[in-house]
Motif scaffolding. Structure first.
Motif, PDB file in Angstrom:
ATOM      1  N   MET A 173      62.151  75.809  91.895  1.00 44.91           N
ATOM      2  CA  MET A 173      61.072  74.938  92.335  1.00 44.91           C
ATOM      3  C   MET A 173      61.429  74.186  93.613  1.00 44.91           C
ATOM      4  O   MET A 173      60.551  73.713  94.290  1.00 44.91           O
ATOM      5  N   SER A 174      62.708  74.087  93.938  1.00 46.78           N
ATOM      6  CA  SER A 174      63.074  73.338  95.135  1.00 46.78           C
ATOM      7  C   SER A 174      62.512  73.997  96.394  1.00 46.78           C
ATOM      8  O   SER A 174      62.156  73.315  97.334  1.00 46.78           O
ATOM      9  N   ARG A 175      62.399  75.338  96.426  1.00 49.11           N
ATOM     10  CA  ARG A 175      61.816  76.012  97.591  1.00 49.11           C
ATOM     11  C   ARG A 175      60.356  75.612  97.754  1.00 49.11           C
ATOM     12  O   ARG A 175      59.885  75.417  98.856  1.00 49.11           O
ATOM     13  N   LEU A 176      59.635  75.496  96.620  1.00 51.02           N
ATOM     14  CA  LEU A 176      58.233  75.105  96.707  1.00 51.02           C
ATOM     15  C   LEU A 176      58.099  73.665  97.170  1.00 51.02           C
ATOM     16  O   LEU A 176      57.250  73.359  98.007  1.00 51.02           O
ATOM     17  N   TYR A 234      56.360  86.226  89.789  1.00 52.51           N
ATOM     18  CA  TYR A 234      56.199  86.773  88.433  1.00 52.51           C
ATOM     19  C   TYR A 234      57.096  86.065  87.415  1.00 52.51           C
ATOM     20  O   TYR A 234      56.609  85.628  86.367  1.00 52.51           O
ATOM     21  N   PRO A 235      58.397  85.883  87.687  1.00 54.79           N
ATOM     22  CA  PRO A 235      59.227  85.165  86.707  1.00 54.79           C
ATOM     23  C   PRO A 235      58.769  83.716  86.501  1.00 54.79           C
ATOM     24  O   PRO A 235      58.828  83.200  85.386  1.00 54.79           O
ATOM     25  N   LEU A 236      58.321  83.080  87.564  1.00 54.96           N
ATOM     26  CA  LEU A 236      57.823  81.707  87.460  1.00 54.96           C
ATOM     27  C   LEU A 236      56.604  81.661  86.543  1.00 54.96           C
ATOM     28  O   LEU A 236      56.498  80.803  85.668  1.00 54.96           O
ATOM     29  N   TRP A 237      55.664  82.596  86.758  1.00 54.08           N
ATOM     30  CA  TRP A 237      54.472  82.660  85.896  1.00 54.08           C
ATOM     31  C   TRP A 237      54.882  82.963  84.456  1.00 54.08           C
ATOM     32  O   TRP A 237      54.460  82.282  83.532  1.00 54.08           O
ATOM     33  N   GLU A 292      57.235  79.851  83.086  1.00 61.09           N
ATOM     34  CA  GLU A 292      56.833  78.446  83.167  1.00 61.09           C
ATOM     35  C   GLU A 292      55.330  78.199  83.151  1.00 61.09           C
ATOM     36  O   GLU A 292      54.882  77.193  82.633  1.00 61.09           O
ATOM     37  N   TRP A 293      54.519  79.077  83.740  1.00 56.18           N
ATOM     38  CA  TRP A 293      53.079  78.810  83.849  1.00 56.18           C
ATOM     39  C   TRP A 293      52.297  79.382  82.679  1.00 56.18           C
ATOM     40  O   TRP A 293      51.297  78.822  82.273  1.00 56.18           O
ATOM     41  N   ARG A 294      52.727  80.519  82.183  1.00 60.30           N
ATOM     42  CA  ARG A 294      51.983  81.209  81.134  1.00 60.30           C
ATOM     43  C   ARG A 294      52.111  80.462  79.810  1.00 60.30           C
ATOM     44  O   ARG A 294      53.194  80.049  79.420  1.00 60.30           O
ATOM     45  N   ASP A 295      50.986  80.300  79.140  1.00 62.61           N
ATOM     46  CA  ASP A 295      50.988  79.739  77.794  1.00 62.61           C
ATOM     47  C   ASP A 295      51.048  80.908  76.822  1.00 62.61           C
ATOM     48  O   ASP A 295      50.073  81.624  76.651  1.00 62.61           O
ATOM     49  N   PRO A 296      52.196  81.119  76.178  1.00 60.85           N
ATOM     50  CA  PRO A 296      52.355  82.291  75.315  1.00 60.85           C
ATOM     51  C   PRO A 296      51.385  82.311  74.124  1.00 60.85           C
ATOM     52  O   PRO A 296      51.125  83.360  73.563  1.00 60.85           O
ATOM     53  N   GLU A 297      50.842  81.148  73.770  1.00 56.63           N
ATOM     54  CA  GLU A 297      49.905  81.095  72.641  1.00 56.63           C
ATOM     55  C   GLU A 297      48.508  81.563  73.019  1.00 56.63           C
ATOM     56  O   GLU A 297      47.746  82.000  72.162  1.00 56.63           O
ATOM     57  N   THR A 298      48.156  81.459  74.305  1.00 56.22           N
ATOM     58  CA  THR A 298      46.792  81.825  74.711  1.00 56.22           C
ATOM     59  C   THR A 298      46.734  82.946  75.745  1.00 56.22           C
ATOM     60  O   THR A 298      45.670  83.517  75.964  1.00 56.22           O
ATOM     61  N   GLU A 299      47.849  83.231  76.421  1.00 59.84           N
ATOM     62  CA  GLU A 299      47.853  84.250  77.462  1.00 59.84           C
ATOM     63  C   GLU A 299      48.808  85.379  77.108  1.00 59.84           C
ATOM     64  O   GLU A 299      49.967  85.124  76.786  1.00 59.84           O
ATOM     65  N   PRO A 300      48.330  86.605  77.185  1.00 58.11           N
ATOM     66  CA  PRO A 300      49.216  87.727  76.854  1.00 58.11           C
ATOM     67  C   PRO A 300      50.273  87.933  77.947  1.00 58.11           C
ATOM     68  O   PRO A 300      50.069  87.578  79.105  1.00 58.11           O
ATOM     69  N   GLU A 301      51.366  88.511  77.569  1.00 59.73           N
ATOM     70  CA  GLU A 301      52.403  88.902  78.528  1.00 59.73           C
ATOM     71  C   GLU A 301      51.834  90.030  79.390  1.00 59.73           C
ATOM     72  O   GLU A 301      51.151  90.906  78.895  1.00 59.73           O
ATOM     73  N   LEU A 302      52.074  89.971  80.675  1.00 58.34           N
ATOM     74  CA  LEU A 302      51.644  91.022  81.590  1.00 58.34           C
ATOM     75  C   LEU A 302      52.871  91.707  82.172  1.00 58.34           C
ATOM     76  O   LEU A 302      53.891  91.053  82.402  1.00 58.34           O
ATOM     77  N   THR A 303      52.766  92.989  82.405  1.00 55.59           N
ATOM     78  CA  THR A 303      53.830  93.678  83.140  1.00 55.59           C
ATOM     79  C   THR A 303      53.720  93.268  84.608  1.00 55.59           C
ATOM     80  O   THR A 303      52.711  92.682  85.031  1.00 55.59           O
ATOM     81  N   LEU A 353      45.331  82.788  86.416  1.00 58.75           N
ATOM     82  CA  LEU A 353      46.699  83.295  86.373  1.00 58.75           C
ATOM     83  C   LEU A 353      47.697  82.288  86.944  1.00 58.75           C
ATOM     84  O   LEU A 353      48.722  82.011  86.347  1.00 58.75           O
ATOM     85  N   LEU A 354      47.376  81.719  88.100  1.00 57.99           N
ATOM     86  CA  LEU A 354      48.211  80.668  88.690  1.00 57.99           C
ATOM     87  C   LEU A 354      47.363  79.418  88.940  1.00 57.99           C
ATOM     88  O   LEU A 354      47.533  78.717  89.944  1.00 57.99           O
TER      89      LEU A 354
END
Length: 187
Positions: free
Chosen positions: A1-4, A116-119, A122-133, A164-165
């Motif tokens: 996150m420091s780059r952002l 992609y790793p950040l999403w 950290e961003w994806r809610d595993p309870e409501t959003e499916p894992e994406l390739t 998504l983001l």
């Protein structure tokens, strides 16, 4: 996150510098009108308006068969260097257009490595959003704007579908000589 965080701090400093330049040279929050410019392949670029981010209007170009906006350099240059700066922007765009697939692949690799790793973590809610390739993630990202400048500098802005983001865009920047140098989430 420091780059952002570094990117956002840099953007704020850049806007303060630009605002200070305009205020000092032309009065509070004013800037000189951009020089109208016509290019045989890309068309005519007019002043984008006093409060626009870009000095010039953008034009539509085709990138890998899809329409995207092309914006020449938005740096406030002096009137004496205006045509030189915009010509350099066109040279950079020509270089990108000559190898659209190669530059798109480089941008894709950088976006997937950085966002992609950040999403996923950290961003994806595993309870409501499916894992994406990675391929599914990338399929929801679309190039919308190419901005070019002097010394081979470019910025590719990608729209990210839906939540998504959380309505952020992805900006990939670099230069023709160095390749992709940075990926930032904007918005």
């Amino acid at each position: 996150m420091s780059r952002l965080r570094h990117f956002f701090r840099h953007e704020i400093e850049l806007w303060e510098d630009i605002r200070g330049f305009f205020s000092t040279a032309f009065g509070k929050d004013k800037r000189p009108p951009a020089i109208s410019y016509s290019h045989p392949r890309y068309g005519t670029f007019e002043d984008a308006g006093e409060f626009s981010y870009s000095l010039h209007t953008s034009v539509e170009v085709t990138w890998l068969g899809e329409p995207v906006e092309f914006s020449p350099d938005a740096t406030p240059g002096t009137r004496e260097r205006g045509s030189e700066i915009i010509e350099a922007s066109f040279d950079t765009m020509d270089a990108l257009m000559e190898d659209q697939a190669g530059w798109h692949d480089k941008a894709r690799a950088a976006v997937l490595a950085e966002t992609y790793p950040l999403w996923r973590d950290e961003w994806r809610d595993p309870e409501t959003e499916p894992e994406l390739t990675e391929d599914e993630f990338w399929s929801r990202i679309t190039l919308t704007n190419v901005t070019t400048g002097e010394d081979g500098w470019f910025s590719l802005t990608f729209h990210v579908e839906g939540e998504l983001l959380t309505d952020h865009a992805i900006c990939v920047s670099g230069s023709i000589a160095a390749g992709v140098e940075d990926v930032a989430i904007e918005g």
